[in-house]
Enzyme design. Structure first.
Site, PDB file in Angstrom:
ATOM      1  N   TYR A   1      40.397  73.285  23.857  1.00 22.25           N
ATOM      2  CA  TYR A   1      39.570  73.379  25.064  1.00 22.25           C
ATOM      3  C   TYR A   1      38.938  74.763  25.208  1.00 22.25           C
ATOM      4  O   TYR A   1      39.579  75.771  24.905  1.00 22.25           O
ATOM      5  CB  TYR A   1      40.434  73.100  26.303  1.00 22.25           C
ATOM      6  CG  TYR A   1      39.647  73.223  27.585  1.00 22.25           C
ATOM      7  CD1 TYR A   1      38.825  72.184  28.003  1.00 22.25           C
ATOM      8  CD2 TYR A   1      39.677  74.391  28.341  1.00 22.25           C
ATOM      9  CE1 TYR A   1      38.069  72.309  29.158  1.00 22.25           C
ATOM     10  CE2 TYR A   1      38.919  74.513  29.499  1.00 22.25           C
ATOM     11  CZ  TYR A   1      38.122  73.471  29.900  1.00 22.25           C
ATOM     12  OH  TYR A   1      37.366  73.587  31.042  1.00 22.25           O
TER      13      TYR A   1
ATOM     14  N   TRP B   1      35.087  77.258  26.328  1.00 19.76           N
ATOM     15  CA  TRP B   1      33.654  77.390  26.572  1.00 19.76           C
ATOM     16  C   TRP B   1      32.843  77.897  25.397  1.00 19.76           C
ATOM     17  O   TRP B   1      31.655  78.123  25.551  1.00 19.76           O
ATOM     18  CB  TRP B   1      33.425  78.254  27.805  1.00 19.76           C
ATOM     19  CG  TRP B   1      33.374  77.437  29.053  1.00 19.76           C
ATOM     20  CD1 TRP B   1      34.396  76.731  29.617  1.00 19.76           C
ATOM     21  CD2 TRP B   1      32.224  77.221  29.883  1.00 19.76           C
ATOM     22  NE1 TRP B   1      33.953  76.100  30.756  1.00 19.76           N
ATOM     23  CE2 TRP B   1      32.629  76.399  30.949  1.00 19.76           C
ATOM     24  CE3 TRP B   1      30.904  77.651  29.845  1.00 19.76           C
ATOM     25  CZ2 TRP B   1      31.756  75.984  31.957  1.00 19.76           C
ATOM     26  CZ3 TRP B   1      30.043  77.249  30.863  1.00 19.76           C
ATOM     27  CH2 TRP B   1      30.466  76.421  31.894  1.00 19.76           C
TER      28      TRP B   1
HETATM   29  N1  MGD Z   1      44.240  81.525  37.036  1.00 17.62           N
HETATM   30  C1  MGD Z   1      43.171  80.809  36.718  1.00 17.62           C
HETATM   31  N2  MGD Z   1      43.022  80.329  35.459  1.00 17.62           N
HETATM   32  C2  MGD Z   1      41.938  79.620  35.137  1.00 17.62           C
HETATM   33  C3  MGD Z   1      40.936  79.334  36.091  1.00 17.62           C
HETATM   34  C4  MGD Z   1      41.116  79.823  37.417  1.00 17.62           C
HETATM   35  O1  MGD Z   1      40.280  79.589  38.321  1.00 17.62           O
HETATM   36  N3  MGD Z   1      42.231  80.566  37.689  1.00 17.62           N
HETATM   37  N4  MGD Z   1      39.820  78.605  35.730  1.00 17.62           N
HETATM   38  C5  MGD Z   1      39.971  77.670  34.619  1.00 17.62           C
HETATM   39  C6  MGD Z   1      38.674  77.150  34.173  1.00 17.62           C
HETATM   40  S1  MGD Z   1      37.729  76.353  35.361  1.00 17.62           S
HETATM   41  C7  MGD Z   1      38.252  77.218  32.888  1.00 17.62           C
HETATM   42  S2  MGD Z   1      36.822  76.374  32.437  1.00 17.62           S
HETATM   43  C8  MGD Z   1      39.024  77.928  31.861  1.00 17.62           C
HETATM   44  C9  MGD Z   1      38.137  78.684  30.870  1.00 17.62           C
HETATM   45  O2  MGD Z   1      38.851  78.997  29.728  1.00 17.62           O
HETATM   46  P1  MGD Z   1      38.128  79.216  28.307  1.00 17.62           P
HETATM   47  O3  MGD Z   1      36.860  78.445  28.241  1.00 17.62           O
HETATM   48  O4  MGD Z   1      39.142  78.954  27.270  1.00 17.62           O
HETATM   49  O5  MGD Z   1      37.799  80.771  28.394  1.00 17.62           O
HETATM   50  P2  MGD Z   1      36.738  81.632  27.579  1.00 17.62           P
HETATM   51  O6  MGD Z   1      37.157  83.050  27.762  1.00 17.62           O
HETATM   52  O7  MGD Z   1      35.363  81.279  27.993  1.00 17.62           O
HETATM   53  O8  MGD Z   1      37.024  81.199  26.085  1.00 17.62           O
HETATM   54  C10 MGD Z   1      36.026  80.908  25.162  1.00 17.62           C
HETATM   55  C11 MGD Z   1      36.449  81.505  23.831  1.00 17.62           C
HETATM   56  O9  MGD Z   1      35.526  81.063  22.833  1.00 17.62           O
HETATM   57  C12 MGD Z   1      35.203  82.161  21.989  1.00 17.62           C
HETATM   58  N5  MGD Z   1      33.888  81.880  21.392  1.00 17.62           N
HETATM   59  C13 MGD Z   1      32.649  82.132  21.879  1.00 17.62           C
HETATM   60  N6  MGD Z   1      31.705  81.695  21.014  1.00 17.62           N
HETATM   61  C14 MGD Z   1      32.366  81.144  19.967  1.00 17.62           C
HETATM   62  C15 MGD Z   1      31.937  80.515  18.758  1.00 17.62           C
HETATM   63  O10 MGD Z   1      30.748  80.347  18.470  1.00 17.62           O
HETATM   64  N7  MGD Z   1      32.907  80.056  17.908  1.00 17.62           N
HETATM   65  C16 MGD Z   1      34.238  80.210  18.182  1.00 17.62           C
HETATM   66  N8  MGD Z   1      35.104  79.742  17.298  1.00 17.62           N
HETATM   67  N9  MGD Z   1      34.660  80.816  19.313  1.00 17.62           N
HETATM   68  C17 MGD Z   1      33.738  81.260  20.191  1.00 17.62           C
HETATM   69  C18 MGD Z   1      35.222  83.357  22.914  1.00 17.62           C
HETATM   70  O11 MGD Z   1      35.375  84.549  22.176  1.00 17.62           O
HETATM   71  C19 MGD Z   1      36.402  83.015  23.819  1.00 17.62           C
HETATM   72  O12 MGD Z   1      37.617  83.515  23.294  1.00 17.62           O
HETATM   73  O13 MGD Z   1      39.937  78.844  32.484  1.00 17.62           O
HETATM   74  C20 MGD Z   1      40.782  78.206  33.433  1.00 17.62           C
HETATM   75  N10 MGD Z   1      41.800  79.139  33.856  1.00 17.62           N
HETATM   76  N1  MGD Z   2      30.492  84.627  36.948  1.00 20.96           N
HETATM   77  C1  MGD Z   2      31.166  83.529  36.592  1.00 20.96           C
HETATM   78  N2  MGD Z   2      30.770  82.325  37.067  1.00 20.96           N
HETATM   79  C2  MGD Z   2      31.459  81.201  36.720  1.00 20.96           C
HETATM   80  C3  MGD Z   2      32.562  81.248  35.831  1.00 20.96           C
HETATM   81  C4  MGD Z   2      32.965  82.545  35.354  1.00 20.96           C
HETATM   82  O1  MGD Z   2      33.942  82.679  34.592  1.00 20.96           O
HETATM   83  N3  MGD Z   2      32.250  83.637  35.757  1.00 20.96           N
HETATM   84  N4  MGD Z   2      33.212  80.094  35.460  1.00 20.96           N
HETATM   85  C5  MGD Z   2      32.494  78.834  35.616  1.00 20.96           C
HETATM   86  C6  MGD Z   2      33.415  77.692  35.560  1.00 20.96           C
HETATM   87  S1  MGD Z   2      34.060  77.233  34.044  1.00 20.96           S
HETATM   88  C7  MGD Z   2      33.735  76.955  36.638  1.00 20.96           C
HETATM   89  S2  MGD Z   2      34.774  75.617  36.483  1.00 20.96           S
HETATM   90  C8  MGD Z   2      33.182  77.256  37.964  1.00 20.96           C
HETATM   91  C9  MGD Z   2      34.250  77.151  39.042  1.00 20.96           C
HETATM   92  O2  MGD Z   2      33.672  77.102  40.293  1.00 20.96           O
HETATM   93  P1  MGD Z   2      34.611  77.243  41.575  1.00 20.96           P
HETATM   94  O3  MGD Z   2      35.854  76.490  41.389  1.00 20.96           O
HETATM   95  O4  MGD Z   2      33.795  76.945  42.757  1.00 20.96           O
HETATM   96  O5  MGD Z   2      34.902  78.818  41.474  1.00 20.96           O
HETATM   97  P2  MGD Z   2      36.047  79.789  41.984  1.00 20.96           P
HETATM   98  O6  MGD Z   2      35.444  81.151  41.942  1.00 20.96           O
HETATM   99  O7  MGD Z   2      37.311  79.594  41.257  1.00 20.96           O
HETATM  100  O8  MGD Z   2      36.328  79.324  43.470  1.00 20.96           O
HETATM  101  C10 MGD Z   2      35.353  79.406  44.493  1.00 20.96           C
HETATM  102  C11 MGD Z   2      35.992  79.988  45.730  1.00 20.96           C
HETATM  103  O9  MGD Z   2      36.953  79.084  46.272  1.00 20.96           O
HETATM  104  C12 MGD Z   2      37.820  79.853  47.092  1.00 20.96           C
HETATM  105  N5  MGD Z   2      39.114  79.184  47.212  1.00 20.96           N
HETATM  106  C13 MGD Z   2      40.191  79.264  46.394  1.00 20.96           C
HETATM  107  N6  MGD Z   2      41.198  78.502  46.861  1.00 20.96           N
HETATM  108  C14 MGD Z   2      40.742  77.923  47.981  1.00 20.96           C
HETATM  109  C15 MGD Z   2      41.313  77.015  48.927  1.00 20.96           C
HETATM  110  O10 MGD Z   2      42.450  76.571  48.811  1.00 20.96           O
HETATM  111  N7  MGD Z   2      40.517  76.621  49.967  1.00 20.96           N
HETATM  112  C16 MGD Z   2      39.243  77.075  50.120  1.00 20.96           C
HETATM  113  N8  MGD Z   2      38.536  76.588  51.148  1.00 20.96           N
HETATM  114  N9  MGD Z   2      38.699  77.953  49.271  1.00 20.96           N
HETATM  115  C17 MGD Z   2      39.427  78.363  48.221  1.00 20.96           C
HETATM  116  C18 MGD Z   2      37.952  81.201  46.422  1.00 20.96           C
HETATM  117  O11 MGD Z   2      37.896  82.217  47.413  1.00 20.96           O
HETATM  118  C19 MGD Z   2      36.807  81.235  45.445  1.00 20.96           C
HETATM  119  O12 MGD Z   2      36.025  82.406  45.505  1.00 20.96           O
HETATM  120  O13 MGD Z   2      32.655  78.572  37.986  1.00 20.96           O
HETATM  121  C20 MGD Z   2      31.715  78.782  36.919  1.00 20.96           C
HETATM  122  N10 MGD Z   2      31.012  80.003  37.202  1.00 20.96           N
HETATM  123 MO    MO Z   3      35.701  75.689  34.372  1.00 23.50          MO
END
Ligand code: MGD
Ligand code: MGD
Ligand code: MO
Length: 754
Positions: A111, A113
């Protein structure tokens, strides 16, 4: 010589300034009114000590063979090997594992990005390769919104299609009066759009709504989740209590007879069962405004006033995806759908419900959805899978059973893990527990370009290129701009494209022809483009020839004739356009889900006390929100200049309310230690009243850098709880987490301390 090739990333489109074969800067795409500063963060880390430039094998594994000293992963030395040697090691290990344990012993959910670009998509490449040799155990759903992905199809027929057809900002500006945002609309997140974007619109969309007179309410522990300029009203509820608030709102509507009964009769099923629960007929607890106020720590009067305003105005409810990443994360989305159904405005312009205006640029972006082709992955003969966030359980407990969406499955016995294009040492919860389980498999293979903690925890590291070192095409249905990704520079060191890495191993294993079908990367890209062009044409959109696309660098697909409005057709005629639910209507009560018999996910939206929340704390504990970082995508470029600039003290900042800081005698910029029974991390204190008391916020993304159970760098996943949302979706629950905070006394600076 200076050139300016075009590139595309999840954070936008850029012109790459290349001077004498070196990248010196990334400049915003001329069409982007609100470019993201994230892109340039790659420039200073393309080369240097953090770049992986040759295949590397962990010393003990190389000397002792598969399974040697798994607990040394993360601390062992690495030995450089040639590509030929690496390919032979990988091929013979794959053959051994397949022969001794079968293909289900290979976990390649992988899994994450990776990069934008239709062809060089790391997971697609890896999965296609593994499908050529008999398959792998995969994963289902995402970390973003697993709970919604499993629940909402039972309630509304599909989840992802509704996200893709979210009512657009234009419709909100023209037809909405009241925008109630659970989790706000933090502009930091709108920088991102999966697969790339040409023009960032989230900020302009929110601003236009404000200018058109839309009142905005920010329901969130963080005031900064809605930009100050729009003057939003702030309802700072306790984290993980939105369901209680929504039930209190629904109860108020019901007892004041403000619900739209005509809508409920025509478009929904099961409202009466939900109403009985609201009134306390099933559990003797009426879900009144007073009841909700007690749980979410808002006043009952504020809850009632909000319900009345929502009923009196043209209202849009937005639910952040973050609300699914908490214990029982299925419920906030279901409760929000029930609430929006009671208001009766679903499917009308500018109102109803939207899944995550908070989350990405493409949510609320008006566009035509073109069915572009993908690089084909082939088919996987192995049926085993896990819900994606159950990875530690998988490694820890082979042979045990788990529930998922109405069925029971078994965790296979994993011997080999392969990750390409994701970072579990970023994304997973309770990283100390994951690290212990990670020691178990016999072999871990990782394709990465930089020495992050995932690469450091591998046995075989296959160095890949970044998207700046190869050509590709960014075709995405999520954006009107389609962009050519030029190769800006030659691959750094001996790095290879993921496709080329896998082609080499496929050749070693005698499946090269099956893997490549005789096409070069360039021929594949053209193949994907030509099919996409035909499919676009069938949808009434003419795309230029391949040659003209390459010459011009980008195209913009025309906007739809009328603005997107979610569930418009269903609203207009529910008999002709039923939802894909058993009843064809919105299922406020789902017989299917009730039939699963889960005590943690019944047949209607319900409040459950989260495993960790402010309603039940040990003395001194605070609720930790670990949301998305504003200066990067997850862990990517955490080592780059843009991310580092926001971290002058070298560790991730944590925001705390002044009351909580003074109660602990903490001061601005002090280094603190966040800890609980699972682990700890360091952080730099930022004291601010933009966060409600009792809650701290620390962005995800700092590279995991463990010193025992403490992450020196500030990765909050050293502390988060690794548990499924419920038996239904088994999604991750990063946002339900309690921690304590104390001053950090650096043993080196302060020998008497610690
Ligand atoms: N505590 C906490 N944890 C969270 C979240 C949170 O809100 N709170 N959010 C969650 C969510 S919504 C998500 S989507 C995940 C995201 O988690 P990930 O998508 O696993 O995080 P990234 O750091 O984007 O990892 C992408 C990796 O791909 C590598 N990469 C980039 N380009 C390439 C390529 O061309 N080839 C290869 N082989 N590798 C490449 C990058 O170097 C990087 O290490 O994290 C989750 N974890
Ligand atoms: N710059 C940047 N943008 C991103 C990403 C990134 O890594 N960097 N990741 C992308 C990805 S993979 C995803 S999935 C999306 C995620 O999109 P979201 O899930 O919307 O993003 P978050 O920033 O985790 O959360 C949004 C807000 O929800 C609030 N929140 C947390 N817990 C609660 C709760 O229990 N109740 C309420 N009402 N609010 C709460 C937090 O204050 C937080 O700032 O973002 C995307 N956009
Ligand atoms: Mo995500």
């Amino acid at each position: 010589m200076t050139t300016m090739p075009l590139t595309s990333a999840h954070w936008g489109t850029y012109r790459v300034e290349v001077r004498d074969g070196k990248i010196v800067a990334l400049h915003p795409f001329e069409r982007d009114p609100d470019p993201s500063p994230i892109g340039p963060g790659i420039v200073d880390v393309l080369e240097g000590p953090t770049r992986i430039t040759a295949p590397m094998v962990r010393k003990s594994w190389l000397e002792g063979g598969p399974g040697t000293d798994g607990e040394k992963r993360g601390s062992d030395e690495f030995v450089e090997v040639s590509w030929g040697h690496a390919n032979r090691l990988v091929a013979s290990e794959l053959n051994r594992v397949r022969r001794e344990h079968g293909n289900r012993a290979i976990y390649a959910g992988s899994y994450g990005w990776a990069s934008a670009g239709r062809f060089h998509h790391a997971q697609s490449q890896l999965k296609r390769f593994l499908n050529c040799i008999g398959g792998y155990t995969g994963s289902k759903n995402t970390y973003s919104f697993a709970a919604a992905e499993v629940l909402v199809p039972h309630v509304l027929g599909t989840f992802r299609q509704h996200v893709d057809e979210t009512t657009c900002w234009e419709s909100i500006a023209s037809d909405c009066e009241f925008f109630v945002a659970f989790g706000g609309v933090p502009l930091k997140n709108g920088q991102i759009s999966q697969g790339g974007t040409g023009a960032h619109v989230q900020k302009a969309g929110l601003w236009a709504a404000h200018e058109a007179g839309v009142s905005i309410v920010n329901v969130s522990p963080l005031r900064s989740d809605v930009m100050d300029a729009v003057g939003a009203e702030w309802l700072p509820l306790r984290p993980s209590t939105d369901v209680a608030l929504m039930l209190g709102l629904a109860h108020t509507l019901l007892v004041e007879n403000l619900q739209d009964s005509v809508f409920l009769d025509r478009y929904t099923v099961g409202f009466n069962r939900f109403a009985a629960y609201l009134m306390g007929e099933t559990d003797r607890i009426p879900k009144s405004a007073e009841w909700a106020a007690e749980i979410c720590d808002l006043s009952a009067d504020a809850i009632r006033a909000l319900a009345r305003r929502m009923a009196a105005r043209r209202t849009m409810i937005s639910v952040a995806w973050a609300l699914t990443r908490q214990d029982h994360g299925e419920q906030p989305f279901w409760a929000a759908i029930a609430l929006a159904s009671m208001l009766g405005q679903i499917g009308l312009p500018g109102t109803g419900i939207g899944f995550g205006y908070s989350a990405m640029n493409n949510v609320g972006l008006n566009r035509r959805q073109i069915n572009y082709a993908s690089f084909p992955q082939g088919s996987n003969p192995v049926r085993d899978f896990i819900p994606v966030a159950r990875v530690t359980d998988l490694l820890e407990s082979p042979g045990t059973r788990f529930d998922y969406d109405g069925k029971s499955y078994e965790y296979p016995d994993i011997r080999l893990v392969w990750w390409a294009g994701g970072n579990p040492f970023h994304h997973h919860q309770d990283l100390n527990r994951m690290r212990r389980a990670w020691a178990k498999p016999e072999t871990i293979i990782v394709n990465e370009w930089c020495w992050n903690s995932l690469a450091k925890h591998a046995d075989i590291v296959l160095p890949c290129t970044t998207s700046l070192e190869r050509s590709d095409i960014a075709l995405t249905p999520k954006d009107p701009y389609q962009v050519v990704m030029d190769q800006a520079i030659a691959p750094v060191g001996d790095a290879r494209d993921d496709h080329e890495i896998l082609r080499g191993i496929a050749a070693e294993m005698g499946v090269e022809e099956a893997f490549t079908e005789g096409r070069s990367p360039n021929e594949w890209q053209r193949w994907i483009y030509d099919i996409s062009r035909q499919q676009a044409s069938q949808q009434g959109v003419e795309m230029p020839s391949w040659e003209n696309f390459q010459r011009d660098g980008w195209i913009k697909v025309p906007l739809p004739d009328s603005p997107n409005i979610m569930m418009e057709a269903f609203r207009a005629d529910p008999e002709a356009n039923p939802l894909a639910t058993p009843s064809g209507r919105i299922e406020i009560f789902s017989d299917t889900i009730a039939g699963f018999g889960y005590d943690d996910c019944p047949g209607h939206p319900a409040w459950f006390e989260p495993a960790e929340w402010l309603g039940r704390t040990e003395p001194d504990q605070l609720h930790m929100i670990s949301n998305q970082p504003r200066n990067k995508l997850h862990s990517q470029f955490d080592h780059g200049s843009v991310s580092r600039a926001d971290r002058p003290l070298g560790v991730e900042p944590v925001t705390m309310n002044p009351d909580d800081a003074s109660a602990r005698g903490l001061t601005q910029d002090q280094i603190v230690r966040l800890h609980n029974t699972r682990g700890a991390c360091l952080a730099a204190l930022n004291i601010s009243d933009e966060i409600r008391p009792g809650v701290i916020q620390i962005a995800t993304g700092a590279w995991f850098d463990p010193d025992g159970v403490t992450c020196r760098h500030g990765n909050p996943n050293a502390l988060t709880l690794d548990k499924g949302t419920s038996s239904l979706a088994q999604g991750p629950i990063a946002h339900s987490c309690l921690v304590a905070v104390e001053p950090y006394l650096d043993p080196k600076q302060n020998p008497a301390g610690s």
